[in-house]
Design a protein around this motif. Structure first.
Motif, PDB file in Angstrom:
ATOM      1  N   ILE A  66      33.036 -15.839  34.888  1.00 33.29           N
ATOM      2  CA  ILE A  66      33.731 -14.767  34.285  1.00 33.29           C
ATOM      3  C   ILE A  66      33.727 -14.322  32.739  1.00 33.29           C
ATOM      4  CG2 ILE A  66      36.305 -14.437  33.505  1.00 33.29           C
ATOM      5  CD1 ILE A  66      35.842 -13.973  36.446  1.00 33.29           C
ATOM      6  N   GLN A  67      33.118 -15.379  32.105  1.00 33.74           N
ATOM      7  CA  GLN A  67      32.871 -15.524  30.592  1.00 33.74           C
ATOM      8  C   GLN A  67      31.751 -14.359  30.521  1.00 33.74           C
ATOM      9  OE1 GLN A  67      31.847 -19.009  28.710  1.00 33.74           O
ATOM     10  NE2 GLN A  67      32.168 -18.272  26.776  1.00 33.74           N
ATOM     11  N   GLN A  68      30.687 -14.329  31.300  1.00 32.12           N
ATOM     12  CA  GLN A  68      29.824 -13.617  31.252  1.00 32.12           C
ATOM     13  C   GLN A  68      29.928 -11.998  31.767  1.00 32.12           C
ATOM     14  OE1 GLN A  68      26.694 -15.840  32.777  1.00 32.12           O
ATOM     15  NE2 GLN A  68      26.631 -17.267  31.262  1.00 32.12           N
ATOM     16  N   ALA A  69      30.964 -11.910  32.328  1.00 38.43           N
ATOM     17  CA  ALA A  69      31.200 -10.701  32.984  1.00 38.43           C
ATOM     18  C   ALA A  69      31.376  -9.387  32.004  1.00 38.43           C
ATOM     19  CB  ALA A  69      32.556 -10.932  33.882  1.00 38.43           C
ATOM     20  N   GLY A  70      30.705  -8.246  32.297  1.00 39.47           N
ATOM     21  CA  GLY A  70      30.782  -7.109  31.427  1.00 39.47           C
ATOM     22  C   GLY A  70      30.166  -6.001  32.105  1.00 39.47           C
TER      23      GLY A  70
END
Length: 333
Positions: free
Chosen positions: A158-162
């Motif tokens: 989630i932290q890396q989602a973009g």
């Protein structure tokens, strides 16, 4: 016991080995032509009499093997150990998160995407006994993480989602639902929910009929709308300017609640507009509690023994051999 690689995707880097083999032969070809251009062949042979082509080849082989060992080490070969005697009851929840550029709109501060991350973090914390999967979507959808009780891995993804993880732009909800449904056990007719988080900007005519099919398979869709009816312009991080249409007008992204409500209603789920993160999480978890739970069996309960350190030792040995092996011929004592 079957072995596995924890990060099997890292093995793609082994494709560099054939590349450096090609470079080696190109280098040898260049050396051969250079020798011919220097001049008298006997003089050149006298000048390079101490040079050992065999040693040079061995140095290259040692380097290539060391590189291969490092790559395999990074993939982390593992062997399953004993399974913990732990049983959990829960449901399977696939979080389908919109990462299109419209999620960068700032009608919700700091922006829609960041608020979606906050929602998912808190939602995962409220699902300790449930398996969680992750789908990221825009113009296409990808099952980023299969169902697992390893919630720490979910937080990392989630932290890396973009927007950069899904090059094809748009908001194709039906693609997200298909990808989410693929993560479930097709033989089960319950214990399954998709939490759809999106602004629903682009109307997808296939989404509602697909939701009705998923309902027949026992899938509950709980949708979360992010954004406002008034909307907001979309900042393009590549240009640091607001997105414009073909006529040069600034594009305004607006929340499409109607479709999200229809998707939830077709599967006996709920629709939540994300105003307050805590309220949204409470509403979703309350709805998920109405789904019957089942005993879950997951790899998170199994201890794995890692062998990456052995490959690092092998790499070190080959690097030392390459370093100390001279290109000159061995001199007789």
């Amino acid at each position: 016991m079957n072995f596995r690689f924890q990060h099997i995707e890292y093995l793609v880097a082994l494709a560099t080995i054939p590349l450096i083999v090609v470079l080696y032969f190109q280098l040898m070809y260049w050396k051969k032509n250079t020798v011919k251009k220097i001049g008298d062949a006997k003089l050149v042979q006298a000048l390079i009499a101490n040079y050992s082509p065999i040693n040079f080849l061995l140095k290259f082989i040692f380097f290539a093997l060391a590189l291969a060992a490092v790559i395999v080490a990074s993939a982390n070969l593992q062997k399953p150990g004993a399974r913990d005697n732990v049983q959990r009851k829960g449901v399977d929840v696939v979080i389908a998160m919109d990462v299109s550029k419209s999620m960068l709109a700032e009608d919700i501060k700091p922006n829609r995407l960041e608020r979606a991350r906050q929602l998912v973090y808190k939602l995962i914390d409220q699902l300790p006994n449930d398996r969680v999967g992750l789908v990221l979507f825009a113009g296409r959808a990808y099952l980023q993480m299969p169902l697992t009780t390893d919630h720490g891995a979910a937080r990392m993804y989630i932290q890396q989602a973009g927007p950069e993880v899904v090059p094809t732009q748009g908001t194709i909800i039906s693609e997200a639902l298909r990808a989410g449904n693929s993560a479930f056990n097709s033989k089960e007719r319950k214990f399954k929910s998709i939490v759809l988080i999106t602004d629903g900007e682009d109307h997808d005519p296939q989404a509602v009929p697909l939701a009705q099919q998923l309902a027949e398979d026992g899938v509950m869709i709980n949708s979360v709308g992010i954004g406002s009816a008034e909307g907001a312009p979309i900042m393009d991080p590549a240009t640091n300017e607001y997105k414009k249409d073909e006529n040069g007008n600034t594009v305004v992204s607006r929340l499409n609640e109607t479709e999200l409500q229809q998707l939830a209603g077709a599967t006996k789920g709920i629709y939540v507009k994300l105003n307050d993160v805590d309220d949204a999480v409470n509403a979703i978890t309350k709805q998920l509690s109405t789904i019957e739970s089942t005993v879950l069996d997951d790899n998170a309960f199994r201890d794995y023994k890692s062998y990456f350190q052995w490959f690092l030792v092998i790499a070190f040995v080959f690097l030392m051999a390459e370093f100390f092996l001279p290109e000159r011929k061995w001199k007789a004592a």
